[in-house]
Motif scaffolding. Structure first.
Motif, PDB file in Angstrom:
ATOM      1  N   PRO A  16       0.801  -1.233   0.000  1.00 22.12           N
ATOM      2  CA  PRO A  16       0.000   0.000   0.000  1.00 22.12           C
ATOM      3  C   PRO A  16       0.829   1.276   0.000  1.00 22.12           C
ATOM      4  N   ARG A  38      -0.303  -5.122   5.059  1.00 24.67           N
ATOM      5  CA  ARG A  38      -0.102  -3.713   4.713  1.00 24.67           C
ATOM      6  C   ARG A  38       1.376  -3.374   4.581  1.00 24.67           C
ATOM      7  N   ASP A  39       2.235  -4.243   5.102  1.00 25.03           N
ATOM      8  CA  ASP A  39       3.660  -3.914   5.139  1.00 25.03           C
ATOM      9  C   ASP A  39       4.572  -5.050   4.678  1.00 25.03           C
ATOM     10  N   GLN A  81      -4.889  -5.570  -4.760  1.00 22.12           N
ATOM     11  CA  GLN A  81      -5.109  -4.544  -3.757  1.00 22.12           C
ATOM     12  C   GLN A  81      -6.600  -4.505  -3.424  1.00 22.12           C
ATOM     13  N   GLY A 103      -7.260  -1.249   0.749  1.00 22.79           N
ATOM     14  CA  GLY A 103      -6.051  -0.710   1.339  1.00 22.79           C
ATOM     15  C   GLY A 103      -5.030  -1.730   1.784  1.00 22.79           C
ATOM     16  N   GLU A 104      -5.260  -2.993   1.451  1.00 22.08           N
ATOM     17  CA  GLU A 104      -4.315  -4.046   1.784  1.00 22.08           C
ATOM     18  C   GLU A 104      -3.893  -4.780   0.522  1.00 22.08           C
TER      19      GLU A 104
END
Length: 326
Positions: free
Chosen positions: A208, A282-283, A259, A262-263
């Motif tokens: 994201p 998300r990371d 996507q 938001g993930e």
């Protein structure tokens, strides 16, 4: 240049993958899932499904093929990968595995996913002596070099002796690649990624925040691994960061990403059990299991995901258009 799994390179945010573009652009467009099926599915060809939420996928055209394979050493279609060309009126491209053993990958284009150009077998590894196979081809646009990067897994006899015998049937894969602007002329093939083990099913995914990540499968069978890991990527041809810990159970394959809200969601084929799994992040460090939300077409195998305009997705209900495909 290639990097081992011990190489640590910090991930950089790529200009072509801004957070706004990932979160907003085409957010309402449906996802199209391109896949092949079980049984004789690898000879039947391209199957398509649609999802509006990223979890429930509806089979299109009663499961009939939208493109039957007619090129390559065995005229099979496994691992179809859909992606969009560059430019306002660019077509969608599709790559696929044409054979279990060979030096080609399949290629065709379409403007609506129903009418397809004549198929071509791209001899991407014909110039590399000892090549045994070309599996699971994919592509990504390299904005800095303004070229497409086509990549896949190959075993080449005599290469990477340190991991010989660690995969089934004598395979010993690494990720290879070529670049092209026009899908007619290609740079010579080279090794894209050598993590120090037999590796297949590479796919790139944005986080994201816009950073780029490579997802790969460790194909080591003794001791059994067969799980997915990620490495940050400064650009499609590297450098690559250190590999993460596995974020899936063993005995999975065919990662694909999208996507959603938001993930980044990674989906994978739990091929021995005939089902699918998925996890969201998300990371690319912390993952949560979302596999219990999935509803996939019966018999769906390794494929890819892409967002398309709703008019194109709705047109798939009309079914495939016959083509000579030669």
């Amino acid at each position: 240049m290639t990097f081992t799994r011990r190489t640590a390179i910090a991930a950089l945010t790529l200009p072509l993958l801004t957070p706004r573009a990932l979160a907003v652009t085409r957010a309402l467009d449906p996802l199209v899932f391109a896949y092949f099926g079980t049984g004789k599915g690898e000879a039947a060809g391209l199957k398509l499904a649609i999802s509006d939420d990223g979890f429930t996928f509806r089979e299109q055209a009663g499961g009939h093929s939208f493109l039957q394979p007619q090129v390559g050493e065995s005229r099979l279609m496994r691992d179809p990968f859909l992606f969009r060309g560059q430019g306002r009126d660019a077509p969608w491209h599709m790559l696929w595995t044409t054979a279990w053993e060979g030096v080609t990958i399949g290629h065709a284009t379409s403007h609506d996913l129903r009418h397809w150009s004549p198929q071509r077998a791209l001899p991407v590894m014909a110039g590399v002596a000892g090549t045994r196979n070309c599996w699971a081809p994919e592509a990504i646009w390299d904005a800095r070099r303004r070229r497409f990067v086509l990549f896949w897994s190959s075993t080449v006899a005599g290469r990477f002796a340190e991991t010989a015998g660690t995969s089934e049937s004598g395979y010993n894969h690494r990720l290879w690649y070529v670049t092209t602007r026009d899908f007619v002329t290609f740079d010579p093939p080279a090794v894209l990624y050598d993590p120090g083990f037999s590796v297949i099913d590479g796919t790139f995914a944005p986080a994201p925040d816009g950073s780029l990540h490579l997802i790969v499968k460790d194909e080591t069978v003794q001791p059994p691994r067969k799980y997915l890991q990620t490495a940050s990527a400064v650009a499609p041809t590297g450098p690559f960061g250190m590999l993460s810990a596995p974020f899936t159970p063993p005995w999975v394959e065919g990662p694909m990403t999208a996507q959603v809200d938001g993930e980044t969601i990674c989906y994978w084929d739990v091929y021995r059990d005939g089902r699918w799994g998925a996890a969201a992040t998300r990371d690319f460090r912390t993952w949560r299991d979302v596999g219990d939300r999935l509803s996939m077409p019966t018999g769906a195998r390794h494929g890819s995901l892409i967002r398309v305009p709703r008019r194109v997705a709705e047109g798939l209900a009309q079914g495939p258009v016959p083509t000579s495909g030669r």
